[in-house]
Scaffold this active site. Sequence first.
Site, PDB file in Angstrom:
ATOM      1  N   HIS A 222       0.854  -1.192   0.000  1.00 21.37           N
ATOM      2  CA  HIS A 222       0.000   0.000   0.000  1.00 21.37           C
ATOM      3  C   HIS A 222       0.887   1.239   0.000  1.00 21.37           C
ATOM      4  CE1 HIS A 222      -2.969   3.008   1.194  1.00 21.37           C
ATOM      5  NE2 HIS A 222      -3.885   2.146   0.807  1.00 21.37           N
TER       6      HIS A 222
ATOM      7  N   ASP B 125      -7.707  -4.623  -0.806  1.00 19.41           N
ATOM      8  CA  ASP B 125      -8.264  -5.065  -2.089  1.00 19.41           C
ATOM      9  C   ASP B 125      -8.115  -6.573  -2.282  1.00 19.41           C
ATOM     10  OD1 ASP B 125      -6.658  -2.139  -3.176  1.00 19.41           O
ATOM     11  OD2 ASP B 125      -8.824  -2.358  -2.888  1.00 19.41           O
TER      12      ASP B 125
HETATM   13  C1  MLT Z   1      -8.284   3.807  -0.415  1.00 24.24           C
HETATM   14  O1  MLT Z   1      -8.874   3.266   0.530  1.00 24.24           O
HETATM   15  O2  MLT Z   1      -8.680   4.838  -0.986  1.00 24.24           O
HETATM   16  C2  MLT Z   1      -7.064   3.113  -0.961  1.00 24.24           C
HETATM   17  O3  MLT Z   1      -6.448   2.333   0.033  1.00 24.24           O
HETATM   18  C3  MLT Z   1      -6.076   4.036  -1.620  1.00 24.24           C
HETATM   19  C4  MLT Z   1      -5.433   5.087  -0.757  1.00 24.24           C
HETATM   20  O4  MLT Z   1      -5.811   5.338   0.377  1.00 24.24           O
HETATM   21  O5  MLT Z   1      -4.490   5.712  -1.293  1.00 24.24           O
END
Ligand code: MLT
Length: 426
Positions: free
Chosen positions: A305, A362
């Site tokens: 992430h 995800d």
């Molecule tokens: C989100 O929940 O929007 C995703 O993990 C992407 C992010 O936070 O950059």
Amino acid sequence: MASNAELIVDGKSYSFPTLEGSEHEKAVDISNLRDQSGYVTLDRGYKNTGATQSAITFLDGEEGILRYRGYSIEELAEKASFLEVAYLLIYGELPTQIQYDAFATGIRRHTLVNEDMRKIFDGFPVNAHPMCVLGSLVNAMSAFYPDSYEGNQNTDLHITRLMAKLPTIATWSYKRSQGHPINYPKNELDYIANFLNMMFALPVEDYKVDPVVAQALNVLLILHADHEQNCSTSTVRLVGSSQANIYSSIAAGVNALWGPLHGGANQEVIEMLEEIKEGGGDVAKYIDMAKNAKTTGFRLFGFGHRVYKNFDPRARIIKKAADDVLSKLGVNDPVLEIAKGLEEAALNDPYFVQRKLYPNVDFYSGIIYRALGIPTNMFTVMFAIGRLPGWIAQWKEMREQKEPIGRPRQIYTGSTLRDFKAMGER
Ligand code: MLT
């Protein structure tokens, strides 16, 4: 913490104020950098750049913390309903029973979509991606509610309409892609049961909402509800900063979320697992292919992430929910076995551990959606339904803070001045 930051450039010294947030995050306020020094900063992808100050969501990427208005997602996922969390994000406090009832009743009363929108809907090819349909119809809502154009009139009503109609619109595109008649909302059902009924009910048989499925969906929507200044939320804020109406701003967020590097990643995960299954299911082979991606071109989705450096707290909760749902529903799916093999590798293989490539939200959300019978091309739509209250809350905060229009600068690298040449001289 220093009260000022000093920049020395071209032999001159410039001082800029610093500030600290309620969770001790620190920033240098460079609002006057260019006026003072003639320099701008360059920060591709805004990895080091704060776009705003916000009181909605706090996340700590190093410690794996995520809180909505100060409440931990662990506690909210365990004890709250998605509509309670939506109210919390949008209005800043957990609702009282009276506030909750008014919010939920308002949403129930607005679940119908203007029948004229079906003409737009019917114009799409039957295999149109549901995110294309969703983004288009959310934007089209601004045509049906022009009182959203001038400033912040009836904002609460537009918020209710968005919360109420997104699930209806989302299920329409799914039913049409199946060649099935669409289902209308049933006001006697709660938010999640209504969604499931619109998604899966068929005229030829009764549909009973499985409480295991409903609770799993409740947790999934809560965990996706907001995530501070991610790509789609930043898009909503940027579009809204031009005084564009709330529907067009949210539609922009839907479109940003569709990208495979953002909300589309959960669909990519399942397609990746399907590819591994079709390729014989040899997880070790694909792990090696991922390690040599430059030559194999095989990319792993659902790992690591941008913000979380050690683990995604949402993934820990979803992983447990996935295990619960699969065992309670008695799901036995080879793709899910492949997922467990990949997860095992990611959590133990030094290559993954050193690169912090742990399974993220995800990776597991796609597995649950699949187990709940939700088709792959609807996964990102589910993410959008979950993220809607976050987008709304951030848009509302941006407007209430009277943020200036967002307009980043650049460093120009193109041609310097040159004279026009007639066609014959080129
Ligand atoms: C989100 O929940 O929007 C995703 O993990 C992407 C992010 O936070 O950059």
